[in-house]
Design an enzyme around this catalytic site. Structure first.
Site, short mmCIF file in Angstrom:
data_model
loop_
_atom_site.label_atom_id
_atom_site.label_comp_id
_atom_site.label_asym_id
_atom_site.label_seq_id
_atom_site.Cartn_x
_atom_site.Cartn_y
_atom_site.Cartn_z
N ASN A 198 -31.19 16.99 22.86
CA ASN A 198 -30.87 17.47 24.20
C ASN A 198 -29.86 18.60 24.10
OD1 ASN A 198 -31.37 15.05 26.48
ND2 ASN A 198 -31.24 14.36 24.36
N HIS B 175 -16.28 31.35 7.73
CA HIS B 175 -15.27 32.32 7.32
C HIS B 175 -14.40 31.70 6.24
CE1 HIS B 175 -16.26 34.75 10.86
NE2 HIS B 175 -16.28 33.60 11.52
N ARG C 197 -16.68 13.67 7.24
CA ARG C 197 -16.91 12.95 5.99
C ARG C 197 -18.16 12.08 6.14
NH1 ARG C 197 -13.93 16.18 4.32
NH2 ARG C 197 -11.73 15.97 3.78
N LYS D 281 -13.93 8.24 12.28
CA LYS D 281 -13.66 7.13 11.35
C LYS D 281 -14.55 5.95 11.72
CE LYS D 281 -9.74 8.87 9.57
NZ LYS D 281 -9.81 9.54 8.28
N ARG E 205 -16.48 0.01 13.45
CA ARG E 205 -16.94 -1.35 13.11
C ARG E 205 -18.36 -1.32 12.57
NH1 ARG E 205 -17.17 -1.96 18.88
NH2 ARG E 205 -19.34 -1.95 19.57
#
Ligand SMILES: CC(C)(COP(=O)(O)OP(=O)(O)OC[C@H]1O[C@@H](n2cnc3c(N)ncnc32)[C@H](O)[C@@H]1OP(=O)(O)O)[C@@H](O)C(=O)NCCC(=O)NCCS
Length: 219
Positions: free
Chosen positions: A103, A134, A188, A202, A205
């Site tokens: 979307n 850059h 990450r 992060k 759960r």
């Protein structure tokens, strides 16, 4: 009992959406044929889709891909811009798996691969890039040093759900079945079967149950 106005409003919306889908899908398929972008059966589009492919680079769409590129049709949010898939050099690739939905997504591959696995859903206004663009340092080099050496593949697994406005940066892998919270910035790798959110994103759960254990590969 719905009112007359309810019925009119519903009918107009349905008819308009059907016509928009028909027209947009025809135009997108013609563009794919003209631009050398293979697509599977069942491709559906709503609104104008930007597909900009650099010579020799790859953009591929699997089966039953649904591309929403109009705020009229988008359910969860206004789209900030039409869906865009763009490759910037001959080595760039964007590979979209079967049954992927997007979307107003912006997917830009500069020199590496961006792969989106089967069944993955991109909520409104997701941005995915395989580059920074850059050099970081020194400042005077930023305008003329594109820093290609830091470009890195982005691999998004199967049945991933990426929330509204999330940004997926270069080099990230996201494991199958995971969920990325709205407005997260993913810098990450994300393992399979987890809820990940925030800036930077992060793991919040595990989502998997006992029968389908999540594999924590890179928490
Ligand atoms: C991913 C999502 C569905 C998870 O919802 P949920 O299971 O109710 O999550 P919770 O509210 O239990 O959140 C768990 C934790 O993560 C945090 N969190 C959840 N989403 C977050 C986000 N987008 N950014 C930052 N933190 C987030 C919560 O604050 C909470 O933190 P706490 O444990 O410290 O209190 C929801 O956060 C979300 O992003 N919804 C929008 C989905 C979307 O884009 N839909 C569009 C339609 S396709």
């Amino acid at each position: 009992m719905p009112s007359f106005c309810d019925l009119i409003s519903y009918a107009v919306d349905k008819i308009y959406n059907s016509l928009l889908k028909l027209l947009s899908t025809c135009i997108a398929r013609i563009k794919c044929l003209l631009y050398g972008i293979p697509f599977g059966p069942g491709l559906e589009c709503f609104g104008t889709v930007y597909m900009i492919r650099a010579p020799y680079s790859r953009i591929e769409l699997g089966k039953n891909v649904q591309i929403i590129s109009s705020s009229r049709r988008a359910t969860a949010s206004t789209l900030y811009a039409p869906t865009r898939m763009k490759t910037l050099s001959r080595t760039a690739s964007i590979i979209i798996g079967d049954g992927v939905g997007m979307n107003g997504a912006s997917i830009t591959s500069r020199s590496k691969k961006i792969i989106i696995g089967d069944g993955t859903m991109l909520a409104p206004n997701v941005v995915i890039v395989d580059f920074d663009g850059h050099a970081l340092w020194p400042p005077k080099d930023r305008q003329h040093t594109p820093s290609f050496e830091t470009d890195a593949d982005v691999v998004i697994g199967k049945d991933v759900w990426i929330g509204m406005g999330a940004i997926i940066l270069k080099g990230v892998s996201i494991g199958d079945n995971s969920v990325i919270g709205a407005r997260s910035v993913v810098t990450r790798n994300v393992p399979s079967g987890v809820l990940t959110a925030g800036v930077p994103a992060k793991v919040v759960r595990l989502l998997a149950n006992d029968k389908e254990p999540a594999v924590r590969t890179d928490v």
